[in-house]
Write a protein that holds these residues in place. Structure first.
Motif, mmCIF file in Angstrom:
data_model
loop_
_atom_site.group_PDB
_atom_site.id
_atom_site.type_symbol
_atom_site.label_atom_id
_atom_site.label_comp_id
_atom_site.label_asym_id
_atom_site.label_seq_id
_atom_site.Cartn_x
_atom_site.Cartn_y
_atom_site.Cartn_z
ATOM 1 N N GLY A 60 -40.141 -33.999 -8.067
ATOM 2 C CA GLY A 60 -39.719 -35.390 -7.900
ATOM 3 C C GLY A 60 -38.270 -35.636 -8.254
ATOM 4 O O GLY A 60 -37.525 -36.284 -7.510
ATOM 5 N N ASN A 117 -41.102 -35.726 -1.394
ATOM 6 C CA ASN A 117 -41.848 -34.765 -2.205
ATOM 7 C C ASN A 117 -42.790 -33.942 -1.330
ATOM 8 O O ASN A 117 -42.934 -32.729 -1.493
ATOM 9 C CB ASN A 117 -42.665 -35.490 -3.273
ATOM 10 N N THR A 157 -45.384 -36.484 -7.787
ATOM 11 C CA THR A 157 -44.987 -35.108 -8.100
ATOM 12 C C THR A 157 -46.023 -34.429 -8.985
ATOM 13 O O THR A 157 -46.319 -33.246 -8.827
ATOM 14 C CB THR A 157 -43.584 -35.073 -8.752
#
Length: 674
Positions: free
Chosen positions: A64, A151, A49
């Protein structure tokens, strides 16, 4: 505080949380007869992330923990829902090379990828489009190690639409989540921590890194414009959708979560403190059960004081007379490891001392019960893991042995595919089934063919069937089968010694197998243009003819009446098992199809060990390698070791599906068993 709800109104609870610590609680709260709004801290700069935040063409909050919560809440009632959830849960291996990871990522952009096969066409199209947008902006040197595919999908959707919040709503729709999941802010900021002595810590990942020792007591948490410097302070304001949720909420819940990185940052966002100060509603604080690096400087009392200080700085003094927290739930397994109570004499709300509990599911169960009672809601529905001490019936049925007479269907499907290719399709279908037993298929694998027991719809199986239509090639195949049966090892022998010896023995008889190779090559040239269509005929026959074994449906009905959790266990790779699973319409009857081959993720380890030592005399293989292999290998078949792992996974309270817990390397400790 007036807790009474109108007859038609649903109680609205806003849960403030960060990472995975609150996932079990979030799932548990969904069982309440209430509307849950999940507000997530979005300041992480670590892992994939953080990398995506750095390469993003415009500033964005972290995704995330949003993705983590979405997958925890995702529906999994149907095959397509499970397939979407599995896609968002995919994490790229940290042990593969950059080239292998790039190839793996590119494979997901192919609509024929098995992970996309169960998806409706429109969902598949949306996912491929989002993935294409994200892959396009990834630098060539972007590290894919430990990257979350979920993600990447949310990131790609954001690039596609230019709207961070819409990308979350999109993922929520694909994952069939009814509750709202919202970022606390849409501002792209980073956490900063000022420690005593004037030293700064920049970025959430530095604060949470277990290998990094804090230089001293944290005196202040704030926001920074950049993760690389504390020179530029930043302000974060509430996401507009969260503003509405706070204005209409009937209760706030804070926790569980790391205090400095998951709890306190919410109160640094403009608007959160004002809501806690002015709303006269129940406001719960759930205290983590153990001391960690983020709470070692705190007691429960000082945490309450810190929260109040941050909240009240959000409003003029004239409006700061309301209680910031009204209910405190103080968890912990024992007095030595739990966070000390400290001085709570200034706290005038309700304090719940819940000692003896540290398990996340049990804490979540207890917390939801307290919240429900305080809000005068009906008792929470039973969770998927049940309450401690309550009897729980879990049933596992073998796909091939109990539910599905696959032998007959396979013979008939083979015959259907062979019509027009051989003189006696029915007889050859039966002969092929009898011939392709374990010993021969094991030998063929070592000679370089696919595992024909697991790739029964492949062109190679049809080629071997055609061999039986010729007296010469049939004789060659039967001779090879007789050679394979000279081995004394059985199908249950999954030792490294057996695998190496089988491989080396196959290499020695390649001359005897030459006639088989030649026949397969000749038949491939003859039938190559038709093989794909014939394989499709096989699959279509199975899909249209597969039926549950006699008595299976009655057994399933009885188990469902007894409120049993129903799961399927089968051997083979997941793509093939999913095909059988769906052909029988089991998605609506069973919660999970547990595949033995992927237990604990050991298959890649076993293959690596085999590749390293396959050309070595077994006497020369280090004993510790043999021991390691022979300990791990039984987890890939229906063995006592596998069922032991399965039992652990049933009582394991970690987030995720049963299949995910079976695949994880985690086992319960003796204390957890208790």
């Amino acid at each position: 505080m007036n807790l009474a709800m109108s007859a038609n109104a649903r109680c609205r609870i806003v849960l403030f949380s960060g990472g995975s610590a609150s996932n079990a609680l979030a799932v548990r709260l969904e069982s309440l007869e209430a509307e849950i709004v999940h507000v997530i801290a979005v300041f992480d700069n670590g892992g994939s992330t953080g990398e995506l935040r750095r390469i993003s063409p415009w500033p964005m909050p972290a995704i995330g923990d949003i993705r983590n919560r979405l997958t925890a809440l995702a529906a999994s009632a149907t095959a397509s829902q499970c397939a979407v959830k599995e896609l968002f849960d995919v994490r790229f291996s940290a042990g593969k090379s950059a080239k292998q990871l790039r190839e793996q990522l590119n494979s997901y952009t192919n609509p024929d990828h098995h992970a996309l096969a169960e998806l409706p066409f429109d969902v598949q199209t949306e996912i491929l489009q989002a993935l294409a947008f994200s892959v396009k902006v990834l630098p060539q040197d972007f590290s894919l190690h430990d990257l979350s595919l979920g993600n990447l999908l949310i990131f790609g959707r954001m690039l596609q639409t230019g709207d961070y919040l819409e990308s979350i709503t999109w993922a929520q729709r694909l994952l069939h989540i009814k509750s709202q999941v919202l970022p606390v802010t849409l501002d792209s900021v980073h956490l900063g921590a000022l420690c005593e002595g004037g030293q700064w810590i920049r970025g959430q990942s530095a604060l949470t890194d277990e290998t990094y020792t804090l230089p001293g007591k944290v005196e202040r948490i704030c926001f920074l414009e950049h993760e690389s410097t504390h020179a530029f302070a930043a302000t974060a304001v509430l996401c507009p959708a969260v503003v509405h949720a706070l204005e209409t909420a009937d209760a706030f819940v804070v926790g569980f979560g790391s205090f400095l990185t998951s709890i306190l940052p919410h109160f640094a966002v403009r608007g959160v403190g004002a809501a806690f100060s002015t709303r006269r509603i129940p406001k719960f604080f759930l205290c983590n059960p153990t001391v960690d690096k983020e709470t070692v400087q705190f007691t429960v009392g000082s945490m309450l004081e810190t929260i109040a200080s941050y909240a009240r700085s959000d409003l003029p003094l004239a409006n700061n007379d309301g209680p910031i927290i009204t209910h405190v739930l103080h968890f912990g397994s024992d007095q030595k490891t739990r966070i000390p109570m400290g001085n709570i004499s200034g706290f005038h709300g309700q304090y719940f001392d819940i000692s003896g509990i540290s398990d996340s599911t049990m804490m979540s169960n207890r917390a939801s019960e307290v919240i429900a009672e305080a809000l005068r809601l009906p008792a929470p529905k039973s969770s998927s893991h049940g309450h401690p001490g309550r009897a729980r019936l879990v049933a596992f049925l073998d796909l091939d042995a109990t539910l599905f007479d696959y032998s007959k269907v396979r013979i008939d499907a083979t015959a259907a595919a062979l019509r027009g290719m051989v003189s006696n399709p029915e007889g050859i279908g039966h002969d092929l089934f009898e011939l392709l037993r374990y010993s021969l298929t094991d030998l063929l694998v070592n000679l370089g063919f696919h595992d024909l027991r697991r790739t029964w719809d492949s062109p190679e199986v049809l080629l071997f069937a055609c061999m039986l239509d010729s007296e010469f090639s049939r004789a060659a195949l039967v001779a090879l089968s007789e050679l394979s049966q000279e081995s004394v090892s059985s199908e249950d022998d999954v030792s490294l010694a057996h695998r190496i010896l089988s491989f080396q023995r196959a290499r020695k008889i390649r001359r005897e197998a030459r006639a088989v190779f030649d026949s397969v090559a000749e038949l491939r040239l003859r039938w190559n243009s038709q093989l794909a269509d014939r394989s499709r005929v096989f699959r279509e026959y199975v899909e249209s003819s597969a039926n549950l074994a006699p008595g299976a449906r009655e057994l399933i009905t009885q188990l469902k009446d007894a409120r049993a959790e129903l799961h399927v266990v089968s051997e083979g790779d997941s793509a093939i098992q999913r095909f059988k699973f769906n052909s029988l319409g089991l998605a609506e009857l069973f919660q999970t199809c547990v595949v033995t081959d992927v237990t604990c993720g050991v298959l890649s380890i076993l293959d690596e060990l085999f590749q390293l030592f396959k050309d070595t005399e077994i006497q020369q293989v280090p004993s510790f390698v043999i021991e390691l292999y022979d300990v791990l290998a039984p987890y890939t078949i229906k063995s006592p070791a596998f069922f032991s792992k399965l039992l652990h996974s049933i009582v394991d309270t970690s987030p995720g599906t049963l299949q995910q817990r079976v695949q994880s390397p985690r086992f319960l400790t003796p204390q957890e068993w208790q």
